[in-house]
Scaffold this active site. Structure first.
Site, PDB file in Angstrom:
ATOM      1  CD1 TRP B 327      -2.916   1.548   0.918  1.00 14.14           C
ATOM      2  CD2 TRP B 327      -1.321   2.392   2.221  1.00 14.14           C
ATOM      3  NE1 TRP B 327      -3.329   2.793   1.319  1.00 14.14           N
ATOM      4  CE2 TRP B 327      -2.360   3.342   2.125  1.00 14.14           C
ATOM      5  CE3 TRP B 327      -0.201   2.725   3.001  1.00 14.14           C
ATOM      6  CZ2 TRP B 327      -2.332   4.580   2.773  1.00 14.14           C
ATOM      7  CZ3 TRP B 327      -0.159   3.954   3.637  1.00 14.14           C
ATOM      8  CH2 TRP B 327      -1.217   4.864   3.519  1.00 14.14           C
ATOM      9  CG  HIS B 328       3.550   2.204   3.205  1.00 12.17           C
ATOM     10  ND1 HIS B 328       2.916   1.178   3.853  1.00 12.17           N
ATOM     11  CD2 HIS B 328       3.583   3.240   4.083  1.00 12.17           C
ATOM     12  CE1 HIS B 328       2.594   1.574   5.085  1.00 12.17           C
ATOM     13  NE2 HIS B 328       2.978   2.815   5.240  1.00 12.17           N
ATOM     14  N   GLY B 329       3.712   1.727  -1.417  1.00 12.98           N
ATOM     15  CA  GLY B 329       4.301   2.058  -2.704  1.00 12.98           C
ATOM     16  C   GLY B 329       4.414   0.819  -3.568  1.00 12.98           C
TER      17      GLY B 329
END
Lengths: 429, 495
Positions: B327-329
């Site tokens: 989700w962060h990247g």
């Protein structure tokens, strides 16, 4: 901190007890007090780090003798001057330490029999706005030269990559040497920069932050030297600067240290390959910003007017560029550029000699190292032509042979008058 | 528009004034317009994206409700199918804008490993700011309605829930049951909103501008060129990143919460002294709380949570954290970071089981001193476990992360014959943050237990008036003097 619910439950509200309002008033008061005490003010020559501009200013200010002639301009002027001297003197030239044109001095003496001393104040990226500050703040009084040779190119007026005149390294350094606020509308034309400027005027801590940080860093450095001293190093300062540049390429982008920009002698038949920098200039010239163009022309006009008021003669040189670079500009824009230079020079014709080197047609692509900058051979050709123009131009020769006593006396009178006015305005102690 | 920009310095007071002089019924529309202006200053076209997703969610979610309340067989789809559609629309958007490059790149890499040369399509997608946050808020809304919570019937309310400018770009991820009711509260202006809000904003900016931005310089140098630093340097740089990301994100959250408070709105907290966590599970109760609770409620629990067999619990933990990492990247190192967090959470559970089996807990309970020592040891150990994870998070790619971790594990050996003169950070005196790290890091580490102690003493609930005023004056001075001319974007803006 209190939650929204806790705040909502409260009934009594007293604005005079608002922590934020009291803190804001306290901050304003503190800031005003610091301004009144000139807290943490440094000298304009106390530079946090070195750049092309600081090196040039330092040497100019420290040199006891004033130069007869000062060169102004961007890299268009700087590169040919320094590379020509590398050839002429047959040694490597350190751009940070070499601020003269030995080639010009020798050629001029040969041609006219007259010795002139020069100072090269051309700087990478120098815009007319920067040159105007140099002229206004530094080329005055005891340091006023007899002649300024100012080489300009279309980039100086049409650089759309430039955020604003305040964004250049020369401006950031020179702006502390005098009052530039009369041109604030041109120097900070965008609202955000203007707001930043106005905040700086209103709050001392913001307006003088570079000086306060400079002082804070000195204190912290002294503490660190005791607590965590720098170990004995094998690397030289230049090598360390190189490491720093590798590690933090965006930090202090204008920083230049000694031995970091060298010009070496070149053989006419073994020059480095021609660099194609068309892409870069296509970006720079993209979409003419008339505001930038007019603003920079205004600064050029300021230079000519200031020089005239100080009896300094200006040789304005429209620098040669390659056809490739010239053709990136539309005919209309090119015409506008040439016409405005001519008009400005004509308006100050008593104190300005204009020479259009591009129109003279004496330069070929082979004289350039890229689409804009002359190499040492082209630079020698340029300086020969400037010598030729100056030697045959009576006002220039008259300025060079004068002793500038009139201008100096006028400067001293003005300074005395200003001092008297200040004395009158100061309250009696 | 960045919180640490002059644009925001103009925008916030203007909206604040308009808000409080407007009649109650105009306040929500005003905030909505302001929030879209805030978003569109970056890339106006993406205003359509957030509007489109809001509209889609607003139209689709009522079908979940209708299907749930309709008599059996009377509705075209079951509530679950409608929920699936609503979630899929949101996830599809996220997948296209955030993961398309990653997917194409991964396929190409996989094919090239199989010896197939595939000419991938040329994509030109710019990641919309805040998409990961508002998509998660929409999914939360759809799931909660599926679980029987009420619908939001007012479009403006749902639109403002997602677009609310203080939390729009990087959270905290809000819950609509907490936020939407606040929109209908009739609030009167109180100076306390300004006092509390501005104090939070100043604290947040100080964390970002004074601490995170300065630490960023050392971190950038270390992670870009680890080969230029010793293993001890790299540990210091890793600690620096641990504090950089904390102050960057906590600073952002403070400004967001403070800005919301200026309008009388409460948004959830995101941090609770994460580096005082005594184990990794505790860390995730303290770090990015709005995300970790979201992952718990909408991923871990739907997967079965802890109410299944041990292997399945571990599977659930691993999947939740790995997807949380992604989700962060859209990059392998984020996935690796998430997977690492999953593994250490699983190991922590096993460790607790072993301790219980051996009976150490009882022994520690009998000796308060030993318990205290063990508690502090746990905090230090957890911090280092988290730091190793940060290397995976911050490195540009897996190769750099691997090289750094290899060097970090050599540190105990290197320390045996190490002298301060070998520290590369001491050799660079400018920027001053390099040598100052040796003073700053211990200070930051010590500050954590002190703040925890003050928290225990409830100091923050009622600090003396004069202390708060002095703190604000000091922060105003420091921020105006030390604010850099150009401050980097908040780290979490890229997610």
């Amino acid at each position: 901190m209190n939650s929204v619910e806790a705040i909502n439950k409260r009934v009594k509200v007293n604005p005079l007890k608002s922590r934020f309002l009291v803190a804001s008033a306290g901050f304003a008061l503190l800031s005003a007090s610091m301004a009144a005490l000139a807290f943490g003010q440094t000298k304009p020559t106390d530079f946090a780090y070195n750049t092309w501009t600081t090196w040039a200013i330092k040497e100019f200010v420290e040199e006891a003798k004033k130069p007869d002639l000062v060169f102004l301009g961007s890299s268009l002027m700087l590169v040919p001057l320094d590379s020509t001297d590398a050839d002429h003197l047959q040694r490597r030239i350190d751009g940070s330490a070499h601020h003269k044109s030995a080639y010009f001095e020798d050629r001029f003496a040969e041609k006219t029999g007259q010795k002139v001393s020069t100072y090269n104040f051309s700087l990478p990226g120098e815009m007319p706005s920067d040159a105007a500050l140099i002229t206004d703040f530094l080329l005055k009084g005891e340091k006023a030269p007899k002649v300024i040779v100012y080489g300009v190119g279309p980039r100086d007026f049409l650089d759309n990559l430039l955020q604003s005149p305040a964004a250049t390294d020369p401006f950031q350094t020179l702006s502390r040497f005098g009052d530039w606020t009369k041109r604030v509308d041109l120097i900070v034309p965008q609202w955000q920069e203007r707001l930043s400027y106005e905040l700086g005027q209103a709050f001392y801590t913001y307006g003088s932050k570079s000086q306060l940080v400079f002082n804070a860093n000195k204190v912290i450095n002294a503490l660190l030297d005791k607590v965590a001293p720098q170990p004995q190093l094998k690397q030289t300062a230049v090598e360390l600067a190189g490491v720093r540049r590798l590690l933090l390429p965006d930090y202090h982008p204008f920083e230049i240290n000694r031995q970091q920009c060298l010009f070496s002698p070149e053989l006419a038949n073994a020059r480095p390959k021609f660099e194609d920098n068309v892409g870069e200039y296509r970006q720079r010239y993209k979409n003419l910003k008339l505001e930038t163009f007019n603003g920079q022309m205004q600064f050029l006009s300021d230079i000519l007017v200031t020089a005239k008021s100080r009896d300094i003669h200006v040789v304005l040189v429209a620098m040669p560029i390659t056809d490739v670079n010239r053709n990136l500009l539309s005919d209309n824009i090119w015409k506008l550029y040439c016409d405005r230079l001519r008009t400005l020079a004509a308006a100050n014709s008593e104190s300005t000699t204009f020479f259009d080197m591009q129109a003279s047609g004496g330069f070929k692509t082979e004289d350039f190292k890229d689409t804009l900058h002359l190499h040492s051979g082209g630079g020698a050709k340029l300086l020969d032509k400037i010598v030729q123009v100056m030697a045959t131009d009576k006002p220039t020769m008259a300025a060079l042979t004068s002793n500038n006593n009139i201008a100096l006396e006028r400067f001293r009178q003005t300074t005395r008058q200003e001092a008297m006015i200040e004395q009158k305005e100061s309250p009696a102690l | 528009m960045l919180f640490n920009s002059l644009q925001y310095l103009v925008f916030l007071p203007v909206v604040f004034l308009l808000y409080w002089i407007s009649p109650q019924r105009l306040r929500v529309p005003l905030l909505l317009v302001a929030s879209y202006v805030f978003y569109c200053t970056w890339r106006p076209i993406y205003g359509l994206l957030i509007f489109g997703l809001t509209m889609a969610t607003f139209l689709l979610v009522p079908f979940i409700h209708k299907a749930a309340t309709a008599a059996s067989g009377k509705h075209i789809f079951t509530p679950k199918v409608w929920l699936g559609i609503a979630v899929a629309v949101n996830l599809l958007c996220l997948a296209i804008f955030k993961y398309a490059y990653f997917a194409v790149g991964s396929v190409k890499q996989g094919l090239s490993m199989a010896g197939i040369d595939w000419k991938e399509p040329h994509l030109h997608i710019i990641l919309p700011l805040g998409i990961s946050f508002f998509v998660f808020e929409f999914i939360h809304y759809a799931v909660e309605v599926y679980r029987g919570k009420p619908l939001v019937k007012n479009f403006s309310a749902l639109a403002l829930f997602a677009a609310f400018f203080p939390t729009q770009i990087a959270g905290p991820i809000k819950r609509y049951q907490d936020f939407v009711p606040q929109l209908t509260e009739k609030l009167k202006f109180k100076w306390e909103y300004v006092d509390e809000g501005m104090q939070m904003i100043l604290m947040g900016l100080a964390k970002k501008v004074l601490l995170a931005d300065n630490l960023a310089m050392v971190v950038q140098a270390g992670f870009a060129h680890p080969e230029n630093f010793s293993s001890v340097d790299l540990w210091l740089i890793t600690y620096a990143f641990a504090f950089q990301i904390f102050f960057d994100f906590a600073g952002y959250t403070d400004v967001a919460r403070g800005s919301a408070l200026l309008f009388g709105y409460k948004v959830p907290i995101n941090f609770n002294l994460p580096y005082m966590a005594a184990n990794v599970a505790d860390f995730w109760n303290r770090w990015h709380i709005s995300l970790s609770t979201w992952l718990r409620d909408y991923l871990f629990i739907p997967l079965g949570g802890s109410r299944v067999s041990r292997p399945l619990v571990y599977r659930n933990l691993f999947i939740t954290m790995a997807l949380g990492g992604l989700w962060h990247g859209a990059a392998m190192h984020f996935l690796a970071w998430g997977a690492y967090q999953g593994i250490v959470l699983i190991l922590h559970r096993e460790y607790v089981r072993v301790l219980e089996a051996v009976g150490i807990n009882k022994k520690l309970a009998a000796s308060p001193t030993a318990a205290k020592l063990y508690h502090w040891f746990s905090i230090v150990a957890t911090f280092h476990i988290v730091c190793i994870g940060w290397v995976l998070f911050r490195a540009d790619d897996m190769k750099t992360a691997g090289a750094m971790i290899l060097k970090l594990v050599q540190a105990p050996v290197d320390l045996l014959h190490f002298s301060a003169s070998q520290l590369a950070i001491l050799q660079i005196r400018d920027p001053i943050i390099f040598p100052a790290l040796l003073l700053l890091l211990p200070g930051l580490m010590i500050s954590q237990p002190i703040i925890a102690w003050l928290n225990d003493k409830k100091f923050y609930q009622s600090p003396p008036w004069a202390v708060q005023v002095s703190l604000m004056v000091a922060l105003m001075c420091l921020l105006t003097i030390f604010s850099p001319d150009s401050s980097p974007r908040f780290i979490y803006f890229q997610f």
